[in-house]
Write an enzyme that holds these catalytic residues in place. Sequence first.
Site, PDB file in Angstrom:
ATOM      1  N   CYS A 110       2.336   4.487   2.018  1.00 37.97           N
ATOM      2  CA  CYS A 110       3.461   3.562   2.137  1.00 37.97           C
ATOM      3  C   CYS A 110       3.072   2.343   1.304  1.00 37.97           C
ATOM      4  O   CYS A 110       2.267   1.531   1.748  1.00 37.97           O
ATOM      5  CB  CYS A 110       3.702   3.180   3.597  1.00 37.97           C
ATOM      6  SG  CYS A 110       4.947   1.886   3.775  1.00 37.97           S
ATOM      7  N   CYS A 113       4.412  -1.149   2.961  1.00 35.37           N
ATOM      8  CA  CYS A 113       3.833  -1.664   4.211  1.00 35.37           C
ATOM      9  C   CYS A 113       2.874  -0.628   4.779  1.00 35.37           C
ATOM     10  O   CYS A 113       1.853  -0.353   4.150  1.00 35.37           O
ATOM     11  CB  CYS A 113       4.914  -2.098   5.199  1.00 35.37           C
ATOM     12  SG  CYS A 113       6.245  -0.929   5.479  1.00 35.37           S
TER      13      CYS A 113
END
Lengths: 206, 248
Positions: A110, A113
């Site tokens: 990711c 985040c």
Amino acid sequence: MSERFSYRADREAYSTAKIKALESLLIEKGIISSETVDKVLKFFETDFGPFNGAKLIARAWVDPEFKARLLANTPAAIAEMDFPPGMAGAEGEYMEVVENTPEVHNLIVCTLCSCYPWPMLGLPPYWYKDPTFRARAVKEPRKVLKEFGLELDESKEVRVWDSSAQIRWFVLPERPAGTENMSETELAALVTPEAMMGVAQAKVSA
Amino acid sequence: MKLQHYLGGLEGLDSEPLNFEKQIFVEPWETRIFGIHVAMMGLSQHLSDTPLQYPLKSIPTTFKSTWTWADLRKGAEAMNPFDYFRFRYYEKWLGGISGFFMQEGYITEEQLDARTAVYLEKPDAPLPSVSEPTIDEQIVDYLRRGDPAIREVDYQPKFSVGQKIEVKDVLSTDHTRLPGYLRNRTGSIEKVYEGAYAYLCSTGPDGLGEPMYVYSVKFDPKNIWGDMAEGNSWVYADLFEVYVEAAK
């Protein structure tokens, strides 16, 4: 870590006191109760965690029809399992599984985040949240995997999945050789969070 | 332009080889800030207005704000990039969340500093004791039922599987779900997800908020990194419809 940045000498003691101060004020102000934080943490020990994902993977290894259903419709297959309630809950509202095979290796990241499939895997380990891993995984996945101890042959295709919307991804690792006689429970014990994120393989421990 | 929106592909960072730290929390205090964040998510006022209509109005908490992933992410994205790298994951959470409670007027900086001094002096001093099971039950209910994003819409997806698309270079301000390294790159639609996904807040000119279709888009890394790309590999990302247009 480099010495590029400086920190207060009592870095951890200060954070320990500050978080306790915050929690005590939130209790006093009637925002949360004295038990709230402990109950949340307990929930992640008993209900949401990689122990669910491991059972799911073991089932897919022993039951090819279940595996096909899991890859086609991940939430529906999860609903077939005897899991605690809530497997389509927070951070598991939409989930997708991708399969590692002798030809294809999948890696989940990711870059914005730290999106992670909570009900199946619990909370993300530090390596997954590390900005350096997130920066490098999309550009040089083979090099990153090699640093994590997983060297892939050039002939193996690598697929990197950047979790940039609300779908949470995890990997169905390859079943290790020599596990033909293992029970589902024994198989589940071979499945680590790292294997389910594609930075390791499931292995029979030496 | 925020560095945190362009992390994918950023070169020259420290720690080669990578730190393969498998722990979730590296200090005991980190568990507490995680628990507080989940509590805020489960008590977020916006949950009353979602399709699951959580009964927030009747929960005996004084928390009257909306707190979602979008708020936590906005805080992390707003950080000075040097601080973003300087602080550990849950240190960022501690800074962002305590800042939020001050900004929203629940506590003051003076109160927090004074109380911190007390616990620095007496680490084993107990927390106040206030039992309120209804609050805790709401939070667990939120964990079990989540906050589904799919909404009914009366239109069809603009793009279909196999179609070539180009990623737009939208104007992102305080928050985005478009990874910077994919802007202006071309890819192909791998999958059209069923249903239209609302986002947790409006991201303004960036374009998220109202329900829209989401696509799994497949990119050839050579179209992103050129000759620096590794061979025999692909990058996939989940992109909201507002971020993509038909390739020219």
